[in-house]
Enzyme design. Sequence first.
Site, short mmCIF file in Angstrom:
data_model
loop_
_atom_site.label_atom_id
_atom_site.label_comp_id
_atom_site.label_asym_id
_atom_site.label_seq_id
_atom_site.Cartn_x
_atom_site.Cartn_y
_atom_site.Cartn_z
N ASP A 34 0.82 -1.21 0.00
CA ASP A 34 0.00 0.00 0.00
C ASP A 34 0.87 1.27 0.00
OD1 ASP A 34 -2.84 0.86 0.26
OD2 ASP A 34 -2.05 1.87 2.02
N SER A 122 -2.25 -10.41 2.07
CA SER A 122 -2.29 -10.84 3.49
C SER A 122 -1.02 -11.51 4.00
CB SER A 122 -3.49 -11.76 3.78
OG SER A 122 -4.69 -11.04 3.80
N THR A 123 -0.01 -11.71 3.12
CA THR A 123 1.17 -12.46 3.58
C THR A 123 2.25 -11.57 4.21
OG1 THR A 123 2.30 -12.29 1.44
CG2 THR A 123 0.84 -14.20 1.77
N VAL A 125 2.16 -7.85 6.66
CA VAL A 125 1.77 -7.43 8.01
C VAL A 125 0.59 -8.27 8.53
CG1 VAL A 125 0.80 -5.49 9.32
CG2 VAL A 125 2.59 -5.09 7.65
N TYR A 126 -0.27 -8.75 7.63
CA TYR A 126 -1.46 -9.50 8.07
C TYR A 126 -1.16 -10.96 8.39
CZ TYR A 126 -4.61 -5.56 7.19
OH TYR A 126 -5.27 -4.34 7.23
#
Length: 168
Positions: A34, A122-123, A125-126
Site C-alpha cells: 500500500d 495478506s502475507t 503485516v497480516y
Amino acid sequence: MTAIELVRGDLTRESVDAIVNAANSSLLGGGGVDGAIHRRGGPAILEDCRRLRAAHLGKGLPTGQAVATTAGELDARWVVHTVGPVFSATEDRSGLLASCYRESLRVAGELGARTVAFPAISTGVYGWPMDDGARIAVETVAADTTVEEVRFVLFDERAYEAFAAQLR
Ligand code: ADP
C-alpha cells in the site's frame, strides 16, 4: 482460460491494465504494498480513495471486497484496492482471502482490464503463511475466467518459490 505468470520484483513497476493493492479498510494509506503504491503512484490515488470514503464507503472497505481508483502515475489504468483478512490460527478466514482475488478480478474485468498484477495478499503485516496464501491465490485465480492474464508479483525468493510450487 486465464494465463498465470510469476514475476519476482516490485509490483509498482509493472505495466498492466490493473494493479491490485493489498490495502487496509480505511483506504487511507498503510505500509508494505500500500505504501509503495501511493509513493510511486502519487497523490491522485489517495484523492480517489478519499472520494470513495466520502461517497459510499463511509465505514471503509470491508475485508474480502475490492474497489477501483485511478492508478495515478503508475504504468496501469487502475489500482484495484482489496482488503485481505488478518491471519487467524483459530478461525478459518480462507474464504475471505479467496474473495479478495475473486472480487479484484471481477472489478478489474468490469472495467475492461485484460491484464492484472497481484501481490501476495495478506502475507505481509497480516501474517498469512506464504505457502497457504500462495495456494489460495493460485487456486482462486485458476478457477476464474474474467481476465486474460494474471501476474503474481512476488517481492522475494521465498514468495516466488511458494507460488511456483503451486503452479507445478
Ligand atoms: P498485507 O497487509 O495484506 O499482509 P503487505 O503489504 O504487508 O500486505 O504485504 C503483502 C505481501 O506483499 C508481502 O509478501 C510483502 O512482502 C509483499 N510486498 C511488499 N511490498 C511489495 C512490492 N512493492 N511489490 C510486491 N510485493 C510487495
